[in-house]
Scaffold this active site. Sequence first.
Site, mmCIF file in Angstrom:
data_model
loop_
_atom_site.group_PDB
_atom_site.id
_atom_site.type_symbol
_atom_site.label_atom_id
_atom_site.label_comp_id
_atom_site.label_asym_id
_atom_site.label_seq_id
_atom_site.Cartn_x
_atom_site.Cartn_y
_atom_site.Cartn_z
ATOM 1 N N CYS A 2 0.542 2.357 0.324
ATOM 2 C CA CYS A 2 1.264 2.133 1.577
ATOM 3 C C CYS A 2 0.233 2.176 2.692
ATOM 4 C CB CYS A 2 2.337 3.204 1.777
ATOM 5 S SG CYS A 2 3.245 3.012 3.338
ATOM 6 N N GLU A 109 4.136 -4.446 2.620
ATOM 7 C CA GLU A 109 3.340 -4.682 1.420
ATOM 8 C C GLU A 109 2.985 -6.164 1.388
ATOM 9 O OE1 GLU A 109 0.932 -3.798 -0.566
ATOM 10 O OE2 GLU A 109 2.120 -1.944 -0.738
#
Length: 241
Positions: A2, A109
């Site tokens: 992340c 992402e």
Amino acid sequence: MCGRYSQQYTWAEVHAFSQPLTLTGPASNLQPHYNIAPTEMAGVLVPQADGSLRYERMRWQLVPRWWKKSLKEVPATFNARAEEVADKPMFRDAFRSRRCIIPASGFFEWSGPKGDRQPWYITAASGELLGFAGLYDRWRNPETGEEVPSCTIIVTTANSFMGQIHDRMPVILDRADWQAWIEEPREDLLRPAPEGPLRRWRVTQAMNSSRYKEADAIEPVEPEGGSASAKRGTIATCQGD
């Protein structure tokens, strides 16, 4: 992993999200942050001795209190792998005694080959905030004496929904597990989110730069050559069984 996420919420929204735990801290206007990158400041819910949570701003890159080198020499500690967090020296002390919850509106992402990376925004289908399992610490700069509060987001293997894009995802804590996470270093809580209500959509490729901070960073965009209906079709929802 992340590597980018967003926090755009009001004090009232994060206060409601924290219930039934009591939230303390500066009840002021919270500025939206659409593209938080490592080493930048982010909001963190820090447990207090009386059982409440305090909202604090911290540097997103954990600096353990025993760190002897400069701030510039800290490695990439903005994520902590769930399978390493109990033993890795950079994280293990914080895992034992300084756990926190990081409220997020969503996270980003990427998919696709190098040179043509496609950013995606992932959030709760309900529109609620997400509570990431995190760790925090307070390091004192030996040169200036300044205290630097910092945090990290714990990541785990992706569920099948996220696995279509990446093999890792943040640990998203169920609200019912918050108290257990705060009270004990529970590795069993560091699991992938259930195959439940997450959603994702494509966002602007301007997000390939960590310096892009505009509000449209989280807005859906249509695929190249797509139509308005295709734009709507970029939103994918993971429904639970």
